[in-house]
Design an enzyme around this catalytic site. Structure first.
Site, mmCIF file in Angstrom:
data_model
loop_
_atom_site.group_PDB
_atom_site.id
_atom_site.type_symbol
_atom_site.label_atom_id
_atom_site.label_comp_id
_atom_site.label_asym_id
_atom_site.label_seq_id
_atom_site.Cartn_x
_atom_site.Cartn_y
_atom_site.Cartn_z
ATOM 1 N N GLU A 172 0.905 -0.345 -4.766
ATOM 2 C CA GLU A 172 -0.244 0.527 -4.992
ATOM 3 C C GLU A 172 0.251 1.961 -5.017
ATOM 4 O O GLU A 172 1.033 2.368 -4.146
ATOM 5 C CB GLU A 172 -1.283 0.333 -3.879
ATOM 6 C CG GLU A 172 -2.578 1.092 -4.087
ATOM 7 C CD GLU A 172 -2.633 2.397 -3.287
ATOM 8 O OE1 GLU A 172 -3.604 3.145 -3.473
ATOM 9 O OE2 GLU A 172 -1.699 2.653 -2.491
ATOM 10 N N ASP B 2 -0.830 6.238 -5.861
ATOM 11 C CA ASP B 2 -1.908 7.232 -5.973
ATOM 12 C C ASP B 2 -1.509 8.263 -7.019
ATOM 13 O O ASP B 2 -0.427 8.847 -6.930
ATOM 14 C CB ASP B 2 -2.142 7.923 -4.624
ATOM 15 C CG ASP B 2 -2.578 6.958 -3.547
ATOM 16 O OD1 ASP B 2 -3.630 6.335 -3.711
ATOM 17 O OD2 ASP B 2 -1.856 6.829 -2.531
ATOM 18 N N GLU C 171 -4.256 3.945 -8.348
ATOM 19 C CA GLU C 171 -5.473 4.595 -7.869
ATOM 20 C C GLU C 171 -5.561 6.010 -8.434
ATOM 21 O O GLU C 171 -4.644 6.820 -8.259
ATOM 22 C CB GLU C 171 -5.523 4.658 -6.344
ATOM 23 C CG GLU C 171 -6.803 5.335 -5.860
ATOM 24 C CD GLU C 171 -6.964 5.408 -4.354
ATOM 25 O OE1 GLU C 171 -7.837 6.176 -3.893
ATOM 26 O OE2 GLU C 171 -6.220 4.703 -3.650
ATOM 27 N N ASP D 83 0.212 -2.047 4.532
ATOM 28 C CA ASP D 83 1.384 -1.190 4.733
ATOM 29 C C ASP D 83 2.614 -2.007 5.096
ATOM 30 O O ASP D 83 3.730 -1.494 5.036
ATOM 31 C CB ASP D 83 1.132 -0.199 5.879
ATOM 32 C CG ASP D 83 0.045 0.818 5.564
ATOM 33 O OD1 ASP D 83 -0.370 0.914 4.385
ATOM 34 O OD2 ASP D 83 -0.395 1.514 6.506
ATOM 35 N N HIS E 251 0.820 -1.206 0.000
ATOM 36 C CA HIS E 251 0.000 0.000 0.000
ATOM 37 C C HIS E 251 0.856 1.258 0.000
ATOM 38 O O HIS E 251 1.574 1.532 0.976
ATOM 39 C CB HIS E 251 -0.902 -0.031 1.234
ATOM 40 C CG HIS E 251 -1.838 1.111 1.354
ATOM 41 N ND1 HIS E 251 -1.856 1.934 2.461
ATOM 42 C CD2 HIS E 251 -2.804 1.570 0.524
ATOM 43 C CE1 HIS E 251 -2.791 2.849 2.322
ATOM 44 N NE2 HIS E 251 -3.383 2.654 1.142
ATOM 45 N N ARG E 252 0.813 2.007 -1.096
ATOM 46 C CA ARG E 252 1.676 3.189 -1.288
ATOM 47 C C ARG E 252 3.140 2.797 -1.171
ATOM 48 O O ARG E 252 3.982 3.561 -0.707
ATOM 49 C CB ARG E 252 1.323 4.305 -0.296
ATOM 50 C CG ARG E 252 -0.155 4.652 -0.249
ATOM 51 C CD ARG E 252 -0.471 5.721 0.791
ATOM 52 N NE ARG E 252 -1.888 5.713 1.146
ATOM 53 C CZ ARG E 252 -2.427 6.386 2.142
ATOM 54 N NH1 ARG E 252 -1.666 7.168 2.896
ATOM 55 N NH2 ARG E 252 -3.723 6.302 2.399
ATOM 56 N N LYS F 137 -6.698 9.288 -7.806
ATOM 57 C CA LYS F 137 -7.029 9.969 -6.560
ATOM 58 C C LYS F 137 -7.756 11.285 -6.852
ATOM 59 O O LYS F 137 -7.244 12.142 -7.566
ATOM 60 C CB LYS F 137 -5.742 10.234 -5.772
ATOM 61 C CG LYS F 137 -5.928 10.910 -4.433
ATOM 62 C CD LYS F 137 -6.740 10.051 -3.471
ATOM 63 C CE LYS F 137 -6.028 8.770 -3.109
ATOM 64 N NZ LYS F 137 -6.778 8.015 -2.071
ATOM 65 N N HIS G 138 -0.695 10.914 -2.203
ATOM 66 C CA HIS G 138 -2.007 10.511 -1.712
ATOM 67 C C HIS G 138 -2.937 11.683 -1.458
ATOM 68 O O HIS G 138 -4.055 11.740 -1.985
ATOM 69 C CB HIS G 138 -1.866 9.691 -0.424
ATOM 70 C CG HIS G 138 -3.186 9.273 0.147
ATOM 71 N ND1 HIS G 138 -3.873 10.050 1.065
ATOM 72 C CD2 HIS G 138 -3.957 8.185 -0.072
ATOM 73 C CE1 HIS G 138 -5.003 9.449 1.377
ATOM 74 N NE2 HIS G 138 -5.087 8.324 0.704
#
Length: 282
Positions: free
Chosen positions: A71, A73, A145, A274, A44-45, A147, A86
């Site tokens: 992932e 953003d 994603e 994360d 995640h990120r 955003k 993000h």
């Protein structure tokens, strides 16, 4: 009607010109051959529990920790460039203030995007979408994603064009998935690249009293391949109904082993976390 995400197998690689692929691409495709039998690990990120989110440092660490996907953003700068960050403001994760869309790419690249996390990451930059694609293509999957796309008219087309320019719009060539909480944006992207797998992010505001309904799933199945909800919106019945609609589910954001175990018991298809090390047992 959506086009289902097709996976490359070793045999199909041979048929398409095995000897023209690099060793990294061959290994990547071989790993992907086992996709359907393996729960996917999505950093995640990047590995954002250990490095500043949405930076090359976090993405590199996610790769090193053997995540299947990172992932990212994506937002747009004042001069129409795509960057990975993000928040719609730069205050939390850089040494600047204000909205992402009020800055040019050059101005954003002059910011420090690492010190807020730890001084050892001082000087980390906000990466561009192109930089991420060029660095990780053929090495790790990328979950993109969109955003707050309502702030950036035309962002779907720019993302699509960037993928097309790199021949990354063919799902058999690269593991790319595009998702958003803005489901109209997901539909627009799907219309642009119907063969590219897309997902709908689902938060509490998009559920019906904490439940993803059959009506929701029937609608999503018209264009999406993934339903990626807040983990707390899932239970066994919901996961089963997602699968009955021929959709996959990658819930977010998992930060402890208890949730990993629970979600695996439900039979989810991937976990967005994360902390990629939580799934070292795979």
């Amino acid at each position: 009607m959506k086009k289902m995400f097709q996976r490359v197998t070793i045999l199909s690689i041979a048929a398409m010109g095995f000897f023209f692929l690099s060793p990294m691409e061959i290994a990547f495709a071989a790993q992907d051959n086992n996709y359907e039998n393996t729960i996917q690990l999505i950093a995640h990120r990047g590995s954002s529990g250990h490095a500043p989110e949405n930076t090359i440092a976090a993405y590199d660490l996610g790769f090193e920790q053997k995540a299947d996907y990172i992932e990212i953003d994506i937002q747009m700068t004042k001069d129409g460039e795509l960057v990975s960050i993000h928040d719609t403001t730069i205050d939390r994760t850089t040494d600047g203030t204000g909205s992402v869309g009020d800055y040019t790419l050059e101005e954003l690249r002059n910011l420090d995007a690492g010190s807020w996390f730890d001084q050892s990451f001082a000087g980390e930059k906000i990466p561009t979408f192109e930089e991420i694609l060029d660095r990780y293509r053929g090495k790790i999957g990328i979950l993109i994603e969109l955003k707050s796309p309502g702030l950036y008219p035309g962002v779907e087309q720019k993302v699509a064009n960037t993928l097309i320019e790199r021949n990354m719009d063919k799902p058999n060539n690269h593991k790319i998935v595009v998702q958003s909480f803005n489901h109209d944006s997901v539909k627009r992207f799907h219309d642009l690249l119907p063969s590219m797998p897309v997902g709908v992010l689902v938060g509490y505001g998009q559920a019906d009293e904490g439940k993803i309904t059959d009506e929701h799933l029937e609608e999503y199945a018209e264009y999406a391949d993934y339903v990626n909800p807040n983990k707390e919106l899932l239970d066994q019945d919901t996961v089963d109904r997602i699968h009955q609609n021929e959709l996959k589910t990658w819930p977010y954001t998992v930060v402890d082993q208890e949730w990993v175990d629970q979600l695996m018991e439900y039979g989810v298809d991937g976990i967005i976390t994360d902390y990629p090390e939580l799934m070292d047992f795979r």
